[in-house]
Motif scaffolding. Structure first.
Motif, PDB file in Angstrom:
ATOM      1  N   UNK A 110       0.823  -1.216   0.000  1.00  0.00           N
ATOM      2  CA  UNK A 110       0.000   0.000   0.000  1.00  0.00           C
ATOM      3  C   UNK A 110       0.852   1.260   0.000  1.00  0.00           C
ATOM      4  N   UNK A 111       1.928   1.240   0.771  1.00  0.00           N
ATOM      5  CA  UNK A 111       2.835   2.387   0.788  1.00  0.00           C
ATOM      6  C   UNK A 111       3.446   2.606  -0.602  1.00  0.00           C
ATOM      7  N   UNK A 112       3.859   1.532  -1.240  1.00  0.00           N
ATOM      8  CA  UNK A 112       4.439   1.640  -2.578  1.00  0.00           C
ATOM      9  C   UNK A 112       3.399   2.129  -3.586  1.00  0.00           C
ATOM     10  N   UNK A 113       2.179   1.615  -3.480  1.00  0.00           N
ATOM     11  CA  UNK A 113       1.122   2.050  -4.389  1.00  0.00           C
ATOM     12  C   UNK A 113       0.815   3.535  -4.203  1.00  0.00           C
ATOM     13  N   UNK A 114       0.657   3.962  -2.950  1.00  0.00           N
ATOM     14  CA  UNK A 114       0.386   5.388  -2.684  1.00  0.00           C
ATOM     15  C   UNK A 114       1.524   6.276  -3.174  1.00  0.00           C
ATOM     16  N   UNK A 115       2.761   5.881  -2.887  1.00  0.00           N
ATOM     17  CA  UNK A 115       3.904   6.658  -3.370  1.00  0.00           C
ATOM     18  C   UNK A 115       3.949   6.670  -4.890  1.00  0.00           C
ATOM     19  N   UNK A 116       3.577   5.557  -5.493  1.00  0.00           N
ATOM     20  CA  UNK A 116       3.557   5.468  -6.941  1.00  0.00           C
ATOM     21  C   UNK A 116       2.574   6.424  -7.576  1.00  0.00           C
ATOM     22  N   UNK A 117       1.446   6.659  -6.908  1.00  0.00           N
ATOM     23  CA  UNK A 117       0.464   7.594  -7.452  1.00  0.00           C
ATOM     24  C   UNK A 117       1.053   8.984  -7.640  1.00  0.00           C
ATOM     25  N   UNK A 118       1.961   9.367  -6.749  1.00  0.00           N
ATOM     26  CA  UNK A 118       2.599  10.688  -6.865  1.00  0.00           C
ATOM     27  C   UNK A 118       3.425  10.802  -8.142  1.00  0.00           C
ATOM     28  N   UNK A 119       3.966   9.695  -8.582  1.00  0.00           N
ATOM     29  CA  UNK A 119       4.792   9.676  -9.791  1.00  0.00           C
ATOM     30  C   UNK A 119       3.967   9.320 -11.021  1.00  0.00           C
ATOM     31  N   UNK A 120       3.158   8.264 -10.898  1.00  0.00           N
ATOM     32  CA  UNK A 120       2.522   7.683 -12.075  1.00  0.00           C
ATOM     33  C   UNK A 120       1.325   8.448 -12.591  1.00  0.00           C
ATOM     34  N   UNK A 121       0.580   9.127 -11.747  1.00  0.00           N
ATOM     35  CA  UNK A 121      -0.556   9.902 -12.262  1.00  0.00           C
ATOM     36  C   UNK A 121      -0.062  11.000 -13.206  1.00  0.00           C
ATOM     37  N   UNK A 122       0.860  11.862 -12.768  1.00  0.00           N
ATOM     38  CA  UNK A 122       1.337  12.884 -13.723  1.00  0.00           C
ATOM     39  C   UNK A 122       2.078  12.280 -14.914  1.00  0.00           C
ATOM     40  N   UNK A 123       2.891  11.247 -14.673  1.00  0.00           N
ATOM     41  CA  UNK A 123       3.634  10.636 -15.784  1.00  0.00           C
ATOM     42  C   UNK A 123       2.678  10.029 -16.805  1.00  0.00           C
ATOM     43  N   UNK A 124       1.634   9.368 -16.328  1.00  0.00           N
ATOM     44  CA  UNK A 124       0.660   8.761 -17.244  1.00  0.00           C
ATOM     45  C   UNK A 124      -0.119   9.816 -18.010  1.00  0.00           C
ATOM     46  N   UNK A 125      -0.507  10.879 -17.341  1.00  0.00           N
ATOM     47  CA  UNK A 125      -1.221  11.949 -18.046  1.00  0.00           C
ATOM     48  C   UNK A 125      -0.354  12.550 -19.153  1.00  0.00           C
ATOM     49  N   UNK A 126       0.893  12.822 -18.837  1.00  0.00           N
ATOM     50  CA  UNK A 126       1.823  13.347 -19.852  1.00  0.00           C
ATOM     51  C   UNK A 126       1.963  12.342 -20.984  1.00  0.00           C
ATOM     52  N   UNK A 127       2.151  11.090 -20.622  1.00  0.00           N
ATOM     53  CA  UNK A 127       2.355  10.046 -21.616  1.00  0.00           C
ATOM     54  C   UNK A 127       1.161   9.909 -22.561  1.00  0.00           C
ATOM     55  N   UNK A 128      -0.045   9.841 -22.012  1.00  0.00           N
ATOM     56  CA  UNK A 128      -1.225   9.630 -22.845  1.00  0.00           C
ATOM     57  C   UNK A 128      -1.660  10.891 -23.593  1.00  0.00           C
TER      58      UNK A 128
END
Length: 164
Positions: A110-128
């Motif tokens: 859960x900690x890794x998933x939550x921390x990942x959201x900080x990186x992956x949400x903006x990265x995914x938006x930029x990517x898509x």
């Protein structure tokens, strides 16, 4: 690179991702002071390199959903699977079994998933939104470089490694 990508997209992405992942795993192991070539190659070949993202992005493209929907699907469906897979492989590489997988998932997923959201949400938006489809895996691989250092440090930390 573009010509290789056009001729053999999955193989090109596999090779590129393998090396990016191998370097990031090496760095994470240097941080943990537990460098193992076997773990670097194994983790990179099984977790980092298979062109999972290549096929995932193709699926999203065929679904013809917008960038925001693609990002949500990526975070809700794809990201938890890839994080869990990292934990499975990391647990196996730590001691040759999955006996500590449940504990590792309870303590760190859960900690890794939550921390990942900080990186992956903006990265995914930029990517898509902004990255042409043929370059999306490479863009994600570059973000993954830093994410893998974090995730490998969590899943294969020195305190969890058994003696070799």
């Amino acid at each position: 690179y573009g010509q290789m990508l056009a001729r053999a997209p999955a193989l090109t992405k596999y090779c590129t991702t393998f090396w990016i992942c191998a370097v990031s795993v090496y760095i994470s192991q240097r941080i943990s002071d537990t460098v193992s070539l076997k773990r670097i190659v194994s983790y990179s070949a099984v977790v980092g390199a298979p062109p999972y993202s290549h096929y995932w992005f193709l699926l999203l493209e065929r679904m013809r959903v917008g960038s925001t929907t693609s990002m949500v699907l990526d975070q809700v469906l794809w990201r938890p699977i890839t994080i869990a897979w990292s934990f499975v492989v990391g647990a196996y590489l730590n001691d040759g079994s999955l006996k500590n997988l449940g504990t590792n998932l309870r303590e760190d997923f859960l900690k890794s998933f939550r921390n990942g959201l900080l990186i992956w949400v903006p990265a995914s938006l930029i990517n898509f939104r902004y990255v042409p489809s043929q370059w999306r895996v490479l863009f994600i691989d570059l973000v993954h470089f830093f994410w893998d250092i974090y995730l490998c440090t969590v899943t294969m930390s020195k305190k969890k490694l058994s003696a070799e």
